[in-house]
Design a protein around this motif. Structure first.
Motif, mmCIF file in Angstrom:
data_model
loop_
_atom_site.group_PDB
_atom_site.id
_atom_site.type_symbol
_atom_site.label_atom_id
_atom_site.label_comp_id
_atom_site.label_asym_id
_atom_site.label_seq_id
_atom_site.Cartn_x
_atom_site.Cartn_y
_atom_site.Cartn_z
ATOM 1 N N LEU A 126 57.557 36.540 34.159
ATOM 2 C CA LEU A 126 56.663 35.583 33.512
ATOM 3 C C LEU A 126 55.386 35.379 34.325
ATOM 4 C CD1 LEU A 126 59.058 32.785 32.185
ATOM 5 C CD2 LEU A 126 57.907 34.578 30.874
ATOM 6 N N ALA A 127 55.492 35.453 35.639
ATOM 7 C CA ALA A 127 54.318 35.274 36.499
ATOM 8 C C ALA A 127 53.273 36.337 36.210
ATOM 9 C CB ALA A 127 54.738 35.308 37.963
ATOM 10 N N PHE A 128 53.709 37.600 36.078
ATOM 11 C CA PHE A 128 52.769 38.670 35.757
ATOM 12 C C PHE A 128 52.261 38.543 34.323
ATOM 13 C CE2 PHE A 128 54.938 40.749 39.356
ATOM 14 C CZ PHE A 128 53.819 41.092 40.103
ATOM 15 N N LEU A 129 53.126 38.110 33.436
ATOM 16 C CA LEU A 129 52.745 37.956 32.036
ATOM 17 C C LEU A 129 51.695 36.858 31.866
ATOM 18 C CD1 LEU A 129 53.305 38.738 29.063
ATOM 19 C CD2 LEU A 129 55.157 37.042 29.058
ATOM 20 N N ILE A 130 51.849 35.757 32.589
ATOM 21 C CA ILE A 130 50.960 34.598 32.422
ATOM 22 C C ILE A 130 49.722 34.679 33.310
ATOM 23 C CG2 ILE A 130 50.810 32.087 32.753
ATOM 24 C CD1 ILE A 130 53.843 32.016 32.001
ATOM 25 N N LEU A 131 49.911 34.992 34.579
ATOM 26 C CA LEU A 131 48.791 34.986 35.529
ATOM 27 C C LEU A 131 48.116 36.338 35.672
ATOM 28 C CD1 LEU A 131 50.200 32.753 38.419
ATOM 29 C CD2 LEU A 131 48.882 32.058 36.426
ATOM 30 N N GLY A 132 48.891 37.419 35.463
ATOM 31 C CA GLY A 132 48.314 38.751 35.539
ATOM 32 C C GLY A 132 48.368 39.368 36.922
ATOM 33 N N LEU A 133 48.175 40.660 36.950
ATOM 34 C CA LEU A 133 48.243 41.432 38.189
ATOM 35 C C LEU A 133 47.107 41.066 39.146
ATOM 36 C CD1 LEU A 133 50.231 43.579 39.174
ATOM 37 C CD2 LEU A 133 48.660 45.335 38.343
ATOM 38 N N LYS A 134 45.946 40.764 38.590
ATOM 39 C CA LYS A 134 44.800 40.438 39.447
ATOM 40 C C LYS A 134 45.053 39.167 40.250
ATOM 41 C CE LYS A 134 39.788 39.857 39.526
ATOM 42 N NZ LYS A 134 39.865 38.732 40.481
ATOM 43 N N ASP B 269 44.808 38.624 44.148
ATOM 44 C CA ASP B 269 43.948 37.585 44.726
ATOM 45 C C ASP B 269 44.706 36.721 45.736
ATOM 46 O OD1 ASP B 269 41.856 38.487 43.202
ATOM 47 O OD2 ASP B 269 42.026 36.917 41.667
ATOM 48 N N LEU B 270 46.006 36.554 45.497
ATOM 49 C CA LEU B 270 46.842 35.762 46.399
ATOM 50 C C LEU B 270 47.406 36.605 47.537
ATOM 51 C CD1 LEU B 270 48.807 33.578 43.804
ATOM 52 C CD2 LEU B 270 47.063 32.781 45.412
ATOM 53 N N ASP B 271 46.909 37.842 47.659
ATOM 54 C CA ASP B 271 47.378 38.766 48.706
ATOM 55 C C ASP B 271 48.885 39.003 48.641
ATOM 56 O OD1 ASP B 271 44.923 39.379 49.819
ATOM 57 O OD2 ASP B 271 44.949 37.653 51.153
ATOM 58 N N GLY B 272 49.442 38.948 47.422
ATOM 59 C CA GLY B 272 50.860 39.247 47.253
ATOM 60 C C GLY B 272 51.796 38.168 47.753
#
Length: 428
Positions: free
Chosen positions: A282-290, A294-297
């Motif tokens: 859900l994190a990738f779905l909602i916030l996206g890969l970028k 940006d959060l340095d992983g």
């Protein structure tokens, strides 16, 4: 450089020696040292520059140092953890005051939380009451006081549960007492008033996280303060901090028949593991890969932010996100069946490898990106896709590393690698 505070000057010089002796130093160590001095904090950049000129090498403490630092990761901009954002107030309060808060439900005992409130046995509970009868000071309590109307327990849940059971519910009968054994078998109503008064007047020491403390700071406080014997998993902490639509959504999906079927009933939600796995996609779905980049992983910040965003969503937005999740999950099932999210290198006699969270993340992300037309084409060519996947597992050592590591570069590479074999299958 020179400070008016000579003690601070001396401490900086000592820190320089430590950094040189160790071969490296974290910027956050410098922030913590300077945080009590307003002038020094304003001169933070100058202090860092001065220490560098003295031979100190600074590293990002979130980077795992192996034989060689990954150049891309080491070049990432580092924002030191600012200890000045930790705002915790000390507050003395009598047990009588705590009991009133418990009575009027002004302390969130969080019974829906996986950290169970009844882990102590009757002897342990009884001896806590006995300690108060003996006027032995109790350990401190920690609360999240973001809402003064309802404090959230960070540490002290078992003691609070004991107070509630003994004084309010009046269901605890004392047993195993060492100094007051004559009172074994007694309830609160049976004890002499002398002891009840003594207990009620016991002064407790409370530490309360103040409103305005950032969620990620509170998350770290939860992790550090938590009683070691009852250590919380990260998702259990998130469950406590982000109550609302987010926790309801994760529970609904994690305990759904579809999720259990596709994961082959192998992922338990007893310690919120299934909820965290749901959240990972859900994190990738909602916030996206970028946003992840940006959060340095930093996965904890990534997942925390996702729960925060879900709690702000409308019912329609949540329904849409939930449908997209199930769509990706069902697509995975249609391609891989019982081998979904597993290393497919041992397929004889129905034997399966373990559920792999990294593979789950990569396949869910990429299959979810496909249009319906593209997915139908992939499904028609799934034998080719599976063959390519098996060859990848057998022959690509880098991919083998990437699906066993949580490092930023590994996450990005595994997603890209799965994307590539999907693209090859689509356009072959």
């Amino acid at each position: 450089m020179n400070f008016s505070d000579k003690n601070l000057q001396q401490e900086i010089e000592q820190l320089i020696k430590i950094g040189i002796n160790n071969g490296r130093l974290s910027r956050s160590t410098v922030v913590h040292l300077l945080s009590g001095n307003d002038q020094a904090i304003e001169d933070y950049a100058s202090v860092i520059s001065y220490m560098k000129s003295a031979g100190v090498f600074f590293v990002d403490e979130d980077i795992e140092l192996d034989h060689e630092i990954d150049k891309e990761d080491s070049a990432s901009f580092y924002q030191p953890f600012d200890s000045t954002k930790i705002n915790i107030a000390q507050k003395p309060l009598s047990l009588e005051g705590i009991l009133k808060r418990l009575k009027y439900k002004e302390i969130d005992m969080n019974t829906n939380f996986q950290r169970k409130s009844g882990l102590w046995d009757k002897v342990t509970k009884s001896q806590l009451i006995e300690s108060m009868m003996l006027r032995i000071p109790l350990p401190v309590f920690y609360f999240d006081g973001t809402s003064d109307n309802k404090w959230l327990v960070i540490d002290g849940l078992q003691r609070l549960s004991t107070f509630k059971e003994f004084f309010l519910d009046k269901s605890l009968k004392l047993t195993g007492l060492e100094y007051f054994s004559d009172y074994n078998g007694c309830t609160c109503e049976d004890l002499p008033r002398t002891y009840i008064r003594r207990i009620e007047e016991t002064q407790l020491s409370l530490y309360i996280i103040q409103p305005g403390t950032p969620e990620n700071v509170k998350f770290n406080i939860f992790k550090r303060i938590n009683t070691p014997g009852l250590k919380l998993e990260n998702q259990e902490i998130r469950h406590a901090l982000f109550q609302g639509e987010a926790t309801d959504l994760l529970k609904r999906i994690a305990e759904s028949e579809t999720f259990e079927k596709v994961t082959n009933y192998s992922v338990s939600n007893e310690r919120m593991l299934a909820s965290e796995i749901v959240l990972r996609y859900l994190a990738f779905l909602i916030l996206g890969l970028k946003k992840f980049e940006d959060l340095d992983g930093k996965q904890d910040e990534f997942l925390n932010e996702t729960m925060k965003q879900i709690n702000k969503m409308s019912k329609d937005q949540i329904r849409n996100i939930e449908n997209k999740y199930y769509s990706s999950l069902n697509r995975s099932w249609e391609i891989f069946g019982i081998y979904a999210f597993r290393k497919m290198t041992a397929l004889t006699n129905g034997r399966k490898n373990s559920f792999n969270v990294a593979l789950y993340e990569a396949w869910m992300y990429n299959l979810g990106k496909l249009t319906n037309e593209e997915f139908e084409k992939i499904k028609a060519r799934k034998d080719k896709l599976i063959t390519s996947f098996i060859q990848l597992l057998l022959n690509d050592k880098t991919f083998g590393y990437d699906i066993s590591s949580a490092k930023r570069i590994a996450v990005l590479r595994r997603i890209e690698t799965i994307r590539n074999i999907i693209e090859e299958t689509l356009h072959d």
